[in-house]
Enzyme design. Structure first.
Site: not given
Length: 866
Positions: A266, A269, A300
């Protein structure tokens, strides 16, 4: 010429000169549904310079540049654009405005703006992947993490598409999507995802806070998307991280996008996390797969604070970025209320730690805080030290300073550096303030030196079994040949566990911990007077609870007891630590492969942790195929495969263990009867109660039957007709490359090495099928072909594509002195770049280790016969 590289020195000079204010990026993706190719990219950058008349450059990788306008003056692209840079002469002191118009290219490599066409609906799907240096493939950018700015994206897309970016998704006007500016973030965490994606939406609400949540995937996967489970993990992460970090989630919304052909797990962002869509499970998987997916989701999410809100100044602190996210994601799984995986530290010890130990014994081993001189250095540094050893050392640091003190320091760090850039010293300074510990020596020995320590207990007892002396001996083995640095003894915070069998009347019959002592180990020998005078237990386990990062050895009596009772530990973590120690001894040629197999077969039936079971499956196969006496290999494989079938038949119907054993059996099935069973399970003539031979399991069976020559093109094509999906294409490519014929191997080799047309995911699938343990003789001619081609592949392909080939096609299955000699000849003559040299040297090290282990297994066989 710079090519596509950027040095740290260049980045430092540019950061000293420039401050970037904002980007306005206008992309015309309206033709993306057609043949791909290129798209128009228009970038306007506003930045300030500390000097007048200075020269600098902006980064861009593009097939064509049409306009470069600096402060209203047009520059000739033919004169200022070369390689990956646009020269910027005569910059003004104060504000500058740059406009760049270019044609940028869609990719099929997972770098830049990746374009994928789903074979199910024939629709195109786009997503960006920019870490480390690939925003420059989509728009002109100052491509380094410490030149943060705001980003305003405007995107023209095909009608009916959805476009997602870091900022909340606006309503389109005439198929044009105008996003609001982002906060100040780094280029590498900006993102665009576009296509006719399916989506599910929810919201995170707590104490007046409201964060929109979105989950996206291709419509062809929508029927498999378990969004409720994904939202549940996400909300647990929001609760736990915001409490521990004492800082509200820093972006306006949080989207998670499951995208095709993604190279990594992953990418963090800001507000728009991309995740490989293999995590949308099409078939039954074990709970271990759900646990890994949850860790990825939490990893993430943790990056939104550590990495996105506060970002490293340069890539030498990449380790801290990734280690922090790994440590806190595992800790969240272990401690968050309602977590399904309170045993996550077992998984960490079982998988992440073994990855770290393996990486730390390669000739490329490096300090956790690696010296990153340029982009080429960082691109090969996403490794087991950066992620797993770093996270292990952070866990050690938490034990060293205290958990409350650690998180208070983290809270102060976020508040002091929000939306800015930092160095390691900024975090350590905050932790010193909250803990009162001087971390100078600790950081020097743990973060700036390479290698791994070994801890051994030294125990003396009297005739009654009472401990008269107890000490922990620390060793610092020599670093691997070629590695830089010196062996280092380090301070360790460890626990010592004392275990006995609860075999009294009415007892559990399990190995249970009777007592635990936590202490600091430093120097070569650390006395432990607290244990003197106590009765010696059945098992003494150093580094109990896995607080530190070190290879642990059992004393002779404990090892003998564990060999017969490894599956009897009541708790999963000490079992995992003992399994890991046994595997490490096998890799180090201290335990013969045949003895490791016996140990596993004696204890795996009692192992309840499915993640540990699946890891043992992989390790046993690796041990037999690479570390066993070649003359005994077939007998050991037969013994193992018979055991996998026995466990498959006796495992709980429909349970995780049954599925895991089915896959393990398929991986090595070899006799006519075993292969008949695979065929029978495929066509329905054979059944096992509870075992659903679903899409993914069918492909596992098909690939094995293709590899042994039972299935050919007709059967593979027939299976693909049942599964005409992107995953089906990958599985069919693997099966075709696995066939044991010269023609199949030549076709696979040509498609990967002699052509560069395959997309990243298909190339990876072909390589996975091409390399088969059972086909050593068939693959032998490709050793010379590999060394003849590898440098050209590295020089001509993108990093991700080249690394797949370099690592995946290295002749690792040819475990002999000839492979080492040919590798050495190539290293001496080819003048490879440092990054390529590192990858080849790491692969060579695997063959060298296998030869030592084979010799140990051969010696054990001779000892048995004497």
């Amino acid at each position: 010429m710079p090519g596509t590289n950027l040095t740290r020195e260049e980045a430092q000079q540019r950061a000293k000169l420039l401050t970037v204010d904002s980007y306005e990026i206008d992309l015309d993706l309206s033709g993306a549904q057609g043949e791909g190719g290129t798209y128009r990219s228009v970038t306007t950058v506003r930045f300030d310079s500390a000097e007048t008349g200075a020269e600098s450059f902006i980064d861009l990788v593009a097939p064509a540049v049409h306009e470069v306008v600096l402060n209203g003056d047009p520059l000739d692209p033919a004169e200022v654009f070369a390689d990956s840079r646009i020269a910027l002469p005569g910059i003004l002191e104060g504000r500058n405005v740059l406009r760049v118009v270019a044609d940028c290219a869609y990719t099929n490599t997972g770098e830049g703006l990746h374009r994928f066409v789903d074979p199910v609906d024939q629709q195109a799907y786009l997503y960006t992947q920019f870490e480390v240096p690939d925003a420059r493939r989509v728009f002109a950018s100052f491509e380094q993490p410490d030149l943060k700015a705001t980003f305003r994206f405007t995107v023209k897309a095909p009608h009916g598409w959805t476009v997602i970016s870091n900022s909340p998704t606006p309503e389109p006007e005439d198929d044009v999507w105008k996003f609001a500016p982002t906060p100040r973030i780094s280029t590498y965490i900006t993102a665009l995802i576009a296509g006719p994606y399916h989506s599910v939406h929810s919201v995170y609400e707590k104490d007046g806070q409201s964060v929109p949540l979105g989950i996206y995937c291709r419509p062809s996967l929508a029927g498999f998307l378990d969004s409720d489970a994904i939202f549940e993990v996400t909300r647990q992460g929001f609760d736990w991280f915001q409490e521990k970090f004492d800082y509200a989630y820093p972006f306006e919304k949080y989207d998670q996008l499951f995208v095709p052909e993604f190279n990594a797990g992953a990418m963090e962002n800001a507000g728009a996390v991309t995740i490989r869509d293999q995590y949308v499970f099409r078939s039954k998987v074990t709970d271990a797969a759900y646990e890994v997916r949850a860790e990825t989701i939490l990893h993430e999410l943790a990056h939104m604070w550590f990495g996105d809100l506060v970002t490293m100044e340069w890539w030498n602190d990449l380790w801290l970025n990734e280690s922090f996210a790994t440590y806190t994601s595992i800790a969240c799984q272990a401690y968050a209320p309602g977590s399904r995986w309170p045993h996550s530290w077992t998984t960490f010890a079982n998988s992440m730690k073994t990855w770290a130990y393996r990486q730390d014994q390669l000739p490329s081993t490096h300090p956790i805080m690696a010296e990153i001189n340029d982009l080429d250095d960082v691109l090969v540094n996403f490794d087991g030290i950066t992620y797993a050893k770093g996270a292990s050392v952070l866990k050690q640091l938490v034990a060293y300073v205290g958990e409350d003190e650690f998180f208070r320091g983290v809270q102060a760090y976020f508040k002091a550096h929000a939306y800015g850039n930092t160095r390691l010293s900024d975090l350590l300074g905050a932790l010193e303030e909250t803990s009162g510990r001087d971390l100078g020596t600790w950081s020097q020995k743990w973060l700036r030196t390479a290698g791994i320590n070994i801890l051994r207990p030294e125990i003396e007892t009297d005739a009654d079994g009472v401990i008269t002396s107890f000490a922990v001996r620390q060793e610092a083995p020599a670093l691997p040949a070629g590695a830089k640095g010196e062996p280092t003894l380090r301070p360790h915070r460890i626990a010592i566990g004392l275990y006995d069998l609860d075999d009294a009347a009415g007892g559990s019959g399990k190995l249970v911990r009777g007592d635990r002592f936590e202490l600091d180990v430093d120097g070569e020998l650390t006395e432990v007077p607290e244990l003197v005078g106590r009765r010696r237990p059945a098992v003494v386990l150093l580094n109990d609870d896995d607080l530190s990062y070190a290879k642990v050895r059992l004393d002779e009596r404990s090892l003998a007891f564990v060999t017969g009772h490894l599956g009897d530990f009541e708790a999963s973590l000490p079992r995992a630590l003992c399994w890991a120690s046994a595997w490490d001894m096998t890799r180090d040629a201290e335990l013969a492969t045949r003895d490791y197999l016996s140990l596993v077969l004696s204890g795996i039936g009692k192992e309840s942790d499915i993640g540990v079971v699946q890891t043992l499956h992989r390790q046993v196969r690796t041990a037999i195929e690479l570390y066993a006496d070649p003359n005994a290999r077939e007998a050991l494989l037969a013994r193992w495969t018979d055991a996998t079938l026995a466990h498959l038949r006796t495992s709980e119907a429909g349970g995780d263990h049954q599925l895991a054993w089915a896959r393990a059996f398929a991986a090595t099935a070899r006799t006519p009867e075993q292969l008949d069973l695979l065929e029978g399970l495929l066509d329905g003539r054979e059944t096992l109660e509870g075992l659903a031979v679903d899409t993914e399991l069918r492909w596992a069976f098909v690939q094995r039957l293709a590899a042994v020559g039972r299935f050919d093109e007709a059967e593979i094509a027939g299976e693909y007709e049942r599964d005409r999906t992107a995953a089906g294409e990958r599985h069919a490519a693997t099966a075709r490359a696995a066939r044991p014929t010269e023609e199949a191997k030549a076709e696979a080799w040509a498609s990967v090495v002699e052509s560069d047309k395959l997309p990243n995911a298909i190339q990876e699938a072909v390589i996975g099928g091409f390399v088969q343990f059972d086909q050593r003789e068939l693959l032998a001619p490709y050793t010379d072909r590999y060394f003849a081609a590898v440098k050209g592949v590295w020089d001509s392909r993108s990093h991700e594509m080249a690394q797949q080939v370099v690592v995946g096609l290295y002749p690792s299955v040819q475990v002999d002195a000839d492979t080492l000699a040919k590798t050495d000849e190539w290293l001496a003559a080819a003048e490879p770049t440092p990054a390529l040299r590192r990858l080849i040297s790491e692969s060579r090290s695997g063959v060298e280790r296998a030869l030592r282990a084979q010799a140990a297994d051969t010696a054990a066989a001779a000892a048995e016969q004497s």
